[in-house]
Scaffold this active site. Structure first.
Site, short mmCIF file in Angstrom:
data_model
loop_
_atom_site.label_atom_id
_atom_site.label_comp_id
_atom_site.label_asym_id
_atom_site.label_seq_id
_atom_site.Cartn_x
_atom_site.Cartn_y
_atom_site.Cartn_z
CB SER A 158 -0.96 -0.04 1.19
OG SER A 158 -1.93 0.98 1.08
CG ASP A 182 -4.15 -3.10 -3.91
OD1 ASP A 182 -4.26 -3.03 -5.15
OD2 ASP A 182 -5.07 -2.78 -3.15
CG HIS A 252 -5.75 -2.25 0.31
ND1 HIS A 252 -5.15 -1.89 -0.88
CD2 HIS A 252 -5.10 -1.56 1.28
CE1 HIS A 252 -4.19 -1.01 -0.65
NE2 HIS A 252 -4.13 -0.81 0.66
#
Length: 451
Positions: A158, A182, A252
């Site tokens: 992330s 991601d 996610h």
């Protein structure tokens, strides 16, 4: 007094041993810290095969103080993302374990929980640049001790993906590899390359997208960008907001679970370079021989086998689908069907493979397929498991329309080709499929002249 003279040295030795065995843990915060906000504090925790379960905090100023830190070994940095509740990442111990099983390396867990724990997401984004500068200074110290930038692998999750990119940019793109799981989308979408991860940040950048319609980044960011299940709506994740927090974070977080699966080598997820997810599902991108001598790339840790080809071909978008739980990998077959109905038929196909009590299933239902007389219809079938020896095959045809009369699909020929083992296709000839009724048969050797 006499007894104390003997006990005192023993106690001092015991204290020193306990100190030497003390482990440095990842910072554990809570929602209170998130509400009041935290300022950035960086902690770097070292793990090696000599201390695989006991982290040792590294010092920027005295790297030689850590005997387990061998600068001739490759080094992998693991960088977490936004921590709205302040808790340590649940996957951290697992990724350390699996990486060390793969290779003798230094693993440096980048603990920036102070700075990542804050309800004010915008403040956390600001801290990514500060964290990257701190990490850059540390890697420059590593270079002074003989470490090679090309032997460094950064795994960023992330916001950690963009931190990896900033570090790579600071070091002129000479880091060996960045794996971005991601990458965060909010506050980075539509930003220029210097304000986010991009392919120039390392010699090789591989990216996984699992939540492009919410928390993740939609567009390609690396030499190869993998889109699991199209990059959104991961199998097994909640579909409604009534599921609570999992609804917002499941897609996610799936990126980390997929990467962990790739480390285990239980099975591999073959990804297919393609212009779009729709084309991939339609079976238009199954010819891996055209991609490289090694075929289509596999997702995850071992994608480096295709590194040279991908750097030349960049950017490459590749697609694959997964199961809803581990093992996530699926098995791909090309299905060729020729029918002899007088009129064209539209419908969906479900195929099951049987072997020694085990069943693998593939539902080709993303859209209705067209079956036209004496015209081969090519489909991509993705099975939930791989069966080494297929004894029987079951097929069901459906139109999806309950109001019309039942159709019959007259199959002249059907051929199933395992995309990893193309030398052993499965065939059957002259089958009548009644709508919504499963037909089971034993496959026979294919007559090559008919295809």
């Amino acid at each position: 007094m006499f007894l104390w003279q003997y006990l005192t040295p023993l106690l001092l030795i015991t204290i020193q041993v306990c100190k030497a065995q003390r482990c440095d843990e990842f910072t554990d915060l809570d929602i209170h810290h998130s509400i009041i906000g935290t300022n950035l504090k960086m902690r770097l925790l070292l793990y090696t095969r000599a201390n695989a379960t006991c982290g040792r905090q590294l010092s920027h100023s005295n790297l030689s103080a850590h005997p387990n830190f061998n600068f001739s070994r490759p080094t992998t940095f693991v960088i977490h993302g936004y921590r709205p509740t302040g808790s340590p990442p649940a996957w951290m111990e697992k990724i350390i374990q699996l990486l060390l099983e793969r290779k003798d390396m230094n693993i440096v867990v980048v603990d920036w929980n102070y700075g990542a724990t804050n309800l004010n997401y915008f403040k956390v984004v600001e801290n990514t640049h500060k964290a990257a500068d701190n990490l850059t200074a540390f890697i420059e110290k590593m270079q002074e001790h003989g470490a090679s930038l090309s032997s460094i692998h950064m795994i960023g999750i992330s916001l950690g993906a963009h931190i990896s990119g900033f570090v790579g940019a600071n070091l002129k793109g000479k880091i060996g590899r960045i794996t971005a799981l991601d990458p965060a989308g909010p506050q980075f979408t539509d930003k220029p390359p210097e304000e986010r991860l991009d392919p120039t940040d390392a010699e090789f950048v591989d990216v996984l997208h699992t939540d492009i319609d919410a928390l993740g980044f939609r567009k390609p960011l690396g030499h190869i960008d993998f889109y699991a299940n199209g990059g959104t709506d991961q199998p097994g994740c909640p579909k409604t907001i009534f599921s609570g927090g999992a609804y917002f974070k499941c897609d996610h977080q799936r990126s980390v679970l997929l990467f962990l699966d790739s480390l285990t080598r239980i099975c591999t997820s073959r990804a297919f370079p393609c212009s779009s997810y729709t084309d991939f599902l339609d079976g238009r991108c199954m010819d891996c021989d055209q991609f490289s001598a090694a075929g289509c790339p596999v997702f995850g840790y071992d994608v480096t086998e295709w590194r040279d080809a991908l750097v030349k071909l960049q950017p490459t978008k590749a697609f694959f689908t997964t199961n809803k739980e581990s093992p996530f990998c699926r098995t791909n077959y090309r299905v060729d069907i020729v029918t002899w109905n007088q009129e064209a038929s539209w419908g969906y196909i479900t195929i099951k493979l049987h072997s020694d009590g085990k069943v693998a299933e593939a539902m080709i239902n993303h859209k209705a397929s067209k079956f036209k007389k004496y015209t081969a219809t090519q489909l991509l079938a993705q099975f939930d498991k791989d069966l080494q020896s297929v004894k029987k095959v079951s097929i069901k045809f459906s139109t999806g329309n309950a109001l019309k009369h039942k159709y019959k699909l007259r199959v002249l020929r059907i051929r199933l080709t395992h995309l990893e083992q193309k030398d052993r296709p499965l065939c059957r000839y002259d089958i009548l499929l009644e709508e919504n009724k499963e037909r089971t048969f034993r496959p026979i050797p294919c007559e090559e002249s008919n295809f």
